[in-house]
Every structure is written in C-alpha cells, then in structure tokens.
Design a protein around this motif. Structure first.
Motif, PDB file in Angstrom:
ATOM      1  N   PRO A 153       1.235 -13.186   2.760  1.00 58.73           N
ATOM      2  CA  PRO A 153       1.526 -12.292   1.636  1.00 58.73           C
ATOM      3  C   PRO A 153       0.652 -12.615   0.427  1.00 58.73           C
ATOM      4  O   PRO A 153       0.428 -13.786   0.105  1.00 58.73           O
ATOM      5  N   THR A 154       0.184 -11.585  -0.238  1.00 57.85           N
ATOM      6  CA  THR A 154      -0.703 -11.768  -1.372  1.00 57.85           C
ATOM      7  C   THR A 154      -0.182 -10.989  -2.581  1.00 57.85           C
ATOM      8  O   THR A 154       0.963 -10.528  -2.586  1.00 57.85           O
ATOM      9  N   VAL A 155      -1.007 -10.861  -3.584  1.00 58.80           N
ATOM     10  CA  VAL A 155      -0.671 -10.184  -4.833  1.00 58.80           C
ATOM     11  C   VAL A 155      -1.477  -8.890  -4.922  1.00 58.80           C
ATOM     12  O   VAL A 155      -2.398  -8.665  -4.126  1.00 58.80           O
TER      13      VAL A 155
ATOM     14  N   ALA B 203       3.446  -5.332  -1.059  1.00 58.09           N
ATOM     15  CA  ALA B 203       2.995  -4.696   0.174  1.00 58.09           C
ATOM     16  C   ALA B 203       2.448  -3.316  -0.157  1.00 58.09           C
ATOM     17  O   ALA B 203       2.830  -2.703  -1.163  1.00 58.09           O
ATOM     18  N   PRO B 204       1.525  -2.809   0.662  1.00 53.76           N
ATOM     19  CA  PRO B 204       1.007  -1.451   0.426  1.00 53.76           C
ATOM     20  C   PRO B 204       2.138  -0.437   0.393  1.00 53.76           C
ATOM     21  O   PRO B 204       3.072  -0.496   1.191  1.00 53.76           O
ATOM     22  N   VAL B 205       2.061   0.497  -0.529  1.00 53.08           N
ATOM     23  CA  VAL B 205       3.160   1.428  -0.738  1.00 53.08           C
ATOM     24  C   VAL B 205       3.401   2.310   0.483  1.00 53.08           C
ATOM     25  O   VAL B 205       4.529   2.779   0.709  1.00 53.08           O
ATOM     26  N   GLU B 206       2.368   2.503   1.319  1.00 54.93           N
ATOM     27  CA  GLU B 206       2.563   3.359   2.489  1.00 54.93           C
ATOM     28  C   GLU B 206       3.479   2.724   3.530  1.00 54.93           C
ATOM     29  O   GLU B 206       3.914   3.387   4.465  1.00 54.93           O
ATOM     30  N   THR B 207       3.788   1.421   3.364  1.00 46.82           N
ATOM     31  CA  THR B 207       4.729   0.773   4.280  1.00 46.82           C
ATOM     32  C   THR B 207       6.177   0.935   3.821  1.00 46.82           C
ATOM     33  O   THR B 207       7.088   0.412   4.463  1.00 46.82           O
ATOM     34  N   LEU B 208       6.392   1.646   2.731  1.00 44.20           N
ATOM     35  CA  LEU B 208       7.739   1.895   2.224  1.00 44.20           C
ATOM     36  C   LEU B 208       8.576   2.607   3.278  1.00 44.20           C
ATOM     37  O   LEU B 208       8.159   3.617   3.838  1.00 44.20           O
ATOM     38  N   ALA B 209       9.769   2.064   3.559  1.00 47.25           N
ATOM     39  CA  ALA B 209      10.623   2.646   4.603  1.00 47.25           C
ATOM     40  C   ALA B 209      11.253   3.957   4.146  1.00 47.25           C
ATOM     41  O   ALA B 209      11.251   4.956   4.869  1.00 47.25           O
ATOM     42  N   ASP B 210      11.822   3.980   2.931  1.00 53.84           N
ATOM     43  CA  ASP B 210      12.460   5.181   2.405  1.00 53.84           C
ATOM     44  C   ASP B 210      11.499   5.887   1.466  1.00 53.84           C
ATOM     45  O   ASP B 210      11.393   5.553   0.295  1.00 53.84           O
TER      46      ASP B 210
ATOM     47  N   TYR C 171       3.000  -1.845  -5.655  1.00 53.02           N
ATOM     48  CA  TYR C 171       3.036  -2.784  -4.540  1.00 53.02           C
ATOM     49  C   TYR C 171       4.389  -3.455  -4.382  1.00 53.02           C
ATOM     50  O   TYR C 171       4.660  -4.065  -3.342  1.00 53.02           O
ATOM     51  N   ALA C 172       5.249  -3.356  -5.390  1.00 56.68           N
ATOM     52  CA  ALA C 172       6.580  -3.965  -5.302  1.00 56.68           C
ATOM     53  C   ALA C 172       7.620  -3.020  -4.699  1.00 56.68           C
ATOM     54  O   ALA C 172       8.749  -3.429  -4.450  1.00 56.68           O
ATOM     55  N   MET C 173       7.252  -1.764  -4.436  1.00 56.47           N
ATOM     56  CA  MET C 173       8.229  -0.783  -3.956  1.00 56.47           C
ATOM     57  C   MET C 173       8.614  -0.979  -2.496  1.00 56.47           C
ATOM     58  O   MET C 173       9.743  -0.712  -2.095  1.00 56.47           O
TER      59      MET C 173
END
Length: 868
Positions: free
Chosen positions: A511-513, A15-22, A6-8
């Motif tokens: 924002p949550t944990v 945030a959910p990992v699927e929202t990762l830009a790169d 979730y920190a990526m």
C-alpha cells in the motif's frame, strides 16, 4: 481533494477510486448499437467502435448537466455520437459525480460529465449544433476551462489532446502535451480559464459568458481573493458607497456539491436566511448579513468582514509543542490562551443552541482569532435549526461519526470543540479515532513540556475514551525500559509491513500514498523498492515472491520511469543490487545514466547526484571501477553558481533531496573512493552555500527556507535541518572544516522535538530521530543517541496496533501506508537505526543489514579510507 479521492475505496489504505465497491448508480447509454464497446478507466467509461480511431488532438466537446439530469443528457449525447461515429466517454457512476463536482474538487475538471472526440473541426461544429438544439432546455455548470457553444448552457468546447500523451518530469509525474499551431510540442494547459495553444484560433463564434470577472458590481468592489473552490470564490471587498470592508462568498450554479448532494447555491441561500434570522435575534452571534444578489449565473453573499487569523494559523504561530526553545512560562501562557479561546467558543455555541441553531462545522478554518486573542465563529454554511436535517459540509476530522449523533443534534458542535482542543495539543486525529489509547502517550509527551489543565484535557478525550486493556505498553512502561519496547515496536512494524504485502494485488505490491499513484508504485520514495530496502536493512526475512514481484514490476515499468534515485530507475537499481539482481541493476542504471532527464536535474532525489551515488553503490557490490569513473564524470560535469541553481529545480531549493546539500552528499563517498580531495573541497563549498541561506531570528538553531521563494522553514530530512545535519556531521568526520565544525552542534536543538504533524521518515518525526541516531553513529555523541531513543518513544502516540502488527498513517494521515517516504517502512528504518545507536543491535542479522540504511555509503567510504 486528491487524497480524498484515493481514500474513498478502502477504509484502511489509499486505493484507486475505480476499485470502490459502492459506486452508486452506474451510468451508460440506454441503447448501444452493434459494434460499440466500452471500457472503464479511473472515473470514466469510454465508448468506441473498431475501425474508428482518434486523432492525437482536436476540439473536445464537453457536456455539463444538473446531477439529476445526467442520464438523460448522456442518452442524447450518445445517440448523436453513435450516429456520427464519434468516440466519447462519460462519468461512470454517481459517486464519481461527487468527486468531479465536490466543493473542493479540481476546478479544471468540474462540469465535464460527458466528453466527445470529433475527428475534425467540421465534425465538432456539426455535433455541437445538434446537441445545442436537442439540449436547449437543459442547465449545467459553466466549465471554467472551456467556452460555451452559442447560447447553450451545457455544450462546451476546448482545444486539447485526445490520446494520452505526457511529458515525463524528473519527479516522476507528467504533464499532458499537444502540438501547437506551429507543430511544436507544448503543454496542454488545463487552467480554470479558456486557453488556446499558439497558432490555434477559435472557429466557433464563441459566447463564453462574461469576458472577465468584474471587480465591482451591485455596490461592492472586490479587492482580492481569499480563496477559490469549485463551489465559488471567497473575496475581501468594500462597500463602494461607504468604504466599509466586507467579505463576499460566491456560489456557482449546479456545482460545489457536498456529500449529501446539495449545491453551492442552495447552501448559499440557506446561509443567507440563517444569518438574517440569527442577526435579528442576537446581532453579535454571527457576521452581519449585508446583501445577497445574483450576477450572471453566480450568486453572492456579502457579510461584515471579521478581522483575525484562522485558529489553525494561530496554533501554528503560538504552540510551543514544536518549539524546543519554548520555556515553562510560554507553555503556561499557551494553555491558558487555549482555555480562554475554547471557553469563549463554548459560550457562543450555547447562545446559538439557545436560539435554536447548531453551527454544524466547528473547525479551525471557521474560527477567527483577533489581535486580542478572542475567537469568533464565521462561515455559517453548515448552520441549521436544531430540528433540521444536517448538511454534509463538515470538515474531515471535526465531524462526529453518525452513531454518536443519535438524538442530540448539538453533538457535532461538541465534537468539533473536542477536536479543536486536540488540534491545539497535537492533532493525531486519525490515530485517536482508531486507537484512543494513543492519547495516553500524547498526554505523557505533553507532560514533559507543559501542564495541561484537567478541564482542557477532558474536552480533548470526551469522544475518545480508552476502554479495555491497552494493546500497546503505556507511556510509563515504555519510559521504564525504552530499548525493549522500541525493539518490540520495530518488530511489530515489520510484521505489519509483511502482512500488507500482496504479490497478487493489481496496482501495487505494498500500500502506498496518493503520490505513489501519481508517480509510480515501484520507486524508493513511495513504492516497493523503498519498503524492501527498509525490510532488508532492518534484518527482516522477506518472502522471495515479494522480491520477484518487485523485480518484474520494475522491469515492466522501466521504460516509463524517470532516472532519479528516489522516484525512478537509479533507486530501483540500488535496491535490486542489494537483493542480488546485479544484471538487472546494471541495465536500469545504464538507462538512468543516459536518460534525457538526468542532465536536467542535479539533486540527490531526481538528478545527477542520485544517479552518481548509485554507481558508487554498484561499485561496492561489484568492484567494477567503471562505476566510479561514471560517477566522477557525472558529478564533475555539474556547473557552479547560477547555472547550478537552474538544475536544482524550481526556485533554487535547499536541502538533502533537492538542494546543494544532496550534491555534497554524493561527493563525499566519491572523494573517499578516488582519493581526490578536490571533490571533498567542492562538497564543503556547497554546504557553505546552504549555510549562507540560513534564515535569521526565531531560534538559536539554524533554519533554512525551502527555496528562494518558499520561506517555510522545516526541520525534516527531505528539506531542512535533519538532512543538513547528516551531511555536516560526515564532512566534519572526513575533513574537519572550521565552519562546519562550529555549526554542527547548533543544528541539533531543532531536532529534539517529540511532536510533528506526521510521524514518517522524510517529512515527520521519524526523520528527526533518524538524524539524531545517525549523528550518534557518525560522531559518537551519546546525547544524540539518548535524544533519538526519546524520539522513538514519542512515536507510540502515532502507532495503531492491530492483529497483523503496528501500522502508521502515511502522507495526509487519512490511511495507512507502507511507503518509505511517510509510512511504515520509513518508521521501521528509523527504529532499527535508533536501536543500533542506543547500543542494542540484534545478533544474527543478515550480512549488510543495517549498514548504510539511508543511502549514505558509509561502509564504502570507510573501506576506502582504511585501504580495504
């Protein structure tokens, strides 16, 4: 590893990992037939065709692959699945492969890079046979949950659920389920070993590799596992010929990736070569390398066994920072021991550098302290030549940012030493990285307890020097006028919470944990309800759009939520009622009252006590006596003795949220509004039972185990002394029980520390301060009020100022969070409480603001007692 996932995606928030830009390289079949469509969810890209439906469960086919062969293996699997009308999914992008295959990833998911869902046993056999033939030359990870098909190294299978079906648990999480061979709904067990549900047999003539892990081979016996990781285990063992103790590291093929893509086997071979070279040059600088061998598809490194405890364990056992009873001599001895350990480690590193090597991962798990207090570097997995390219296996918080390394390859070791010193003194790593000025508050805090030798402090701040004007008042300013600066801090925390809100954000309003994503993002503990609760009770004006977004989200999610106060419907109903939405609150509470899970838990967080307390809260809003009757019925139906233990959760927990203390907490206002003193007497008995479980030794202040099997003693609100004090003080005010009166003052000393690992409300410093301020309000004890204000001053060392206000890191301390449990909302609630306790309330606050801040119903109880 879940918090790293979730920190990526975001530098500031989980945030959910699927929202990762790169996401790196995107994966997909080279050719897609007409009619097939894909959709992405979490780490996966799923493919299906209209008219092809999945059965609920069956034989899953899993494909593993080397990282550099994923695209090629995917094309073969896709070709076969398209031709056979079999839906499938695959890892969507290369960055996600690292998450699945990382050294610290979940062992139950490792290797599952492509998953196919054949309709029945015959289709599964045909698909696997075709894939095994076409992928005969491919290599891949052995998937621990599965069996391999025939002689293939990449085709695996297990029996499991196909469609998302889960059994909701009282804590808001869920467990996947399927039907066994007898039609019973059972857990879909996902363990690092092959498992079949009862009544299901394996039809595929399995060849699963070794039937079980041998306990002795190549002349070494394995006594017990020290730890397991996705890359392989670590074991304490013996050399069978001599009886000599040894340490064994296991490396599994094609997995255990580090962030640079290297595998566990590659790192193991490199460590073996490094140890041999170092031992030949300087025998005492590293553990003696004894053997390296391959067994089946795993490789093993054997070294001498170094006796000792990890530095992290040594600090936890010896640091006086959290031990309020530790005197000056203990503090002086501790800092002297710290200097000796660090000096010895620096000497070892100088020797290593002189030999042409850098250690690479100076971290508390890689330093062992022996019985005489001498340190030893162990685990040379990241060690390398000074001129060699680094290996990305350094521990979070102990690895320098890349801009610091520049032309000095030894910087990682120096940075690690600096981080170790900060661990010894107080590991506010993420705070210091973002706001070096916070270390000034840490030093002032330490100065009240001990003298930190200048040379030790210089090491601590070597890479975190504060530059420019401080964005927050310094420790001297705060000490000179604490009320003014604590009020300003409270207002800045509220400003930051409002700035964090985004009514258009898809996944969560605030924002949550990670636990918020694992349960739900609307609840009191981790979600919008808790943040809005804190803002309201601190007198902060909130945009109506935020409340409306929360209301919509809560109603939309209601059908999938558990009943409890902290993670489910009851708490959401409470907050909705406080914000004027009484109809919605009544409906949600009615659902919680009759929910199937309500009767399975008794406690305040997840069960009957919290639901009953919410009925009393709605009685306070509406005057509807039916809420009191329901609360009384629910609480009176709870059993005593062993039956009650079974309803409290796993292993009979203690504490405010999960133990008997929480039931007593709900019985107190019930006794007040009904006038039935039997409820009061029962609450006293429950608190006596909690006191009977106090652990002896170590402190004059009573301390309690987390549960019958978890002997950790914590002083926090959710479990431990702080929550117990709040209940004991209220019962003393209501009925004056001799035993409770005698213990009340004994509960206070453990809460007077100004340091905990986390700053938050339920599991950190703010909660200890809240209990002190709460005690001042209930008992009139001005010493507790003064101690609570001192705790509030101590929070400055965790504060990170910014353009939009002051933020605090949430659970796991990797990212900021707004949540009540561990983030800014809980800290806001405490700061407002302490200002009231210190005699500095704000004028012009909204009606009801500040009362019953943390689900106490004191106002209701007081009104009932006075006859209002």
């Amino acid at each position: 590893m879940i918090e790293q996932t979730y920190a990526m995606a975001d530098a500031d928030y989980y945030a959910p990992v699927e929202t990762l830009a790169d996401r790196g390289r995107e994966y997909g079949p080279s050719k897609v037939p007409d009619g097939w469509r894909s959709h992405d969810r979490y780490l996966w890209r799923s493919w299906g065709r209209a008219g092809v439906t999945l059965p609920d469960q069956g034989w899953k086919v899993h494909l593993s692959a080397r990282a550099d062969r994923i695209a090629d293996v995917l094309d073969v699997v896709a070709d076969e699945c398209f031709a056979r009308d079999i839906p499938f999914k695959h890892v969507a992008a290369s960055r996600f492969v690292l998450l699945l295959q990382h050294k610290h990833a979940a062992r139950t998911q490792s290797g599952k890079l492509v998953v196919a869902y054949p309709a029945d046993e015959r289709a599964a056999a045909a698909l696997m046979s075709a894939l095994a033939a076409r992928l005969e030359s491919e290599q891949g990870q052995f998937i621990l949950t599965d069996r391999r098909f025939g002689d293939s190294q990449v085709v695996h299978y297990r029996y499991g659920s196909f469609t998302p079906r889960r059994r909701l648990l009282p804590d808001g999480t869920g467990t996947p389920v399927l039907r066994d061979g007898h039609g019973r709904l059972v857990a879909d067990r996902r363990e690092p070993r092959f498992h079949l549900p009862d009544g299901i047999t394996d039809p595929f003539a399995p060849d699963s590799g070794p039937a079980g892990k041998a306990t002795s081979f190549h002349g070494f016996a394995f006594d017990h596992a020290v730890r397991h990781s996705n890359g392989g285990g670590a074991y304490a063992g013996r050399e069978t010929a001599t009886g000599r103790k040894v340490f064994v590291k296991e490396a599994r093929d094609h997995t255990g990736l580090s962030w640079d893509g290297s595998t566990a086997v590659e790192r193991g071979r490199r460590e073996w070569d490094t140890l041999r070279a170092l031992h030949e040059a300087h025998p005492t600088i590293c553990p003696e390398p004894i053997a390296y061998f391959r067994e089946w598809e795993h490789e093993f490194l054997v070294t001498e066994f170094i006796e000792g405890v990890t530095l992290k364990s040594w600090v936890a056992a010896n640091s006086p920072v959290t031990q309020v009873e530790a005197g000056p001599s203990a503090c002086e001895r501790y800092t002297a021991d710290c200097e000796a350990i660090i000096t010895a480690l620096e000497e070892q590193l100088r020797t290593l550098h002189a030999l042409g090597y850098v250690f690479g991962d100076v971290s508390p798990g890689n330093v062992l302290i022996d019985a005489e207090g001498r340190p030893r570097l162990v685990d040379f997995e990241a060690a390398r030549g000074l001129r060699d390219k680094g290996v990305s296996v350094a521990t979070d918080g102990y690895a320098p940012p890349s801009h610091l390394v520049k032309d000095d390859p030894a910087v990682p070791d120096h940075y690690g030493i600096s981080a170790l010193v900060r661990l010894m003194l107080g590991p506010t790593f993420a705070v210091a990285d973002r706001s070096p000025h916070s270390l000034e508050h840490l030093r002032a805090d330490l100065a009240e307890r001990m003298t930190v030798p200048p040379a030790l402090w210089e090491r601590a701040i070597r890479y975190h020097r504060a530059e420019g004007p401080a964005p927050l008042p310094g420790p001297e300013e705060v000490a000179a006028d604490p009320r003014r600066h604590v009020r300003a801090l409270r207002d800045e925390v509220a400003r930051a919470l409002l700035a964090m809100a985004d009514p258009d954000r898809e996944h969560t309003l605030f924002p949550t944990v990670p636990d918020g994503y694992a349960t739900n993002t609307v609840c009191v503990a981790y979600g919008s309800a808790g943040v809005l609760h804190a803002l309201r009770h601190s007198g902060t004006t909130v945009d109506g759009r935020l409340v409306e977004r929360f209301r919509r989200d809560a109603l939309a999610a209601a059908g999938s939520l558990p009943p409890g106060l902290h993670v489910g419907l009851a708490g959401i109903a409470w907050v909705l009622a406080d914000h004027g939405h009484l109809d919605e609150a009544r409906d949600l509470l009615a659902t919680a009252t009759t929910h199937a899970l309500t009767g399975r838990r008794a406690g305040f967080a997840e069960g009957v006590a919290g639901v009953a307390m919410t009925h009393l809260a709605l009685f306070g809003h509406t005057g509807d006596q039916r809420h009191v009757e329901t609360a009384e019925r629910l609480l009176s139906a709870l059993p005593d003795g062993a039956e009650l233990s079974g309803l409290l959760g796993q292993d009979d927990p203690t504490g405010w949220l999960h133990g008997r203390c929480g039931i007593a907490w709900a019985l107190l206002p019930l006794a007040a509004v009904t006038g039935n003193t039997a409820h009061l007497a029962r609450g006293v008995r429950l608190l006596h039972h909690e006191l009977d479980r106090a652990m002896p030794g170590g402190s004059a202040s009573p301390h309690f185990p987390a549960s019958a099997t978890d002997r950790r003693s914590m002083p926090y609100l959710f479990c431990g002394t702080a929550g117990m004090l709040r209940a004991v003080a209220r019962y003393n005010a209501a009925c004056g029980d001799d035993r409770l009166a005698a213990v009340e003052s004994d509960l206070l000393p453990r809460l007077r520390t100004t340091y905990t690992v986390m700053p938050g409300l339920y599991q950190g410093l703010a909660g200890l301060g809240f209990a002190l301020a709460d005690h001042a309000g209930v008992s009139g004890d001005r010493t507790s009020a003064s101690d609570a204000l001192r705790t509030a001053r101590a929070l400055f060392k965790y504060a990170v100022p910014g353009d939009t206000g002051v933020r605090f890191h949430g659970d796991k301390a990797k990212r900021f969070s707004a949540d009540l449990w561990s983030g800014g909302a809980g800290i806001l609630l405490f700061l407002d409480q302490v200002l009231d306790a210190a005699g500095a309330p704000d004028a012009g606050r909204a009606p009801g603001a500040g009362e019953d801040r943390l689900f106490s119903l004191d106002r209701l109880s007081g009104r009932a007692r006075s006859g209002a």
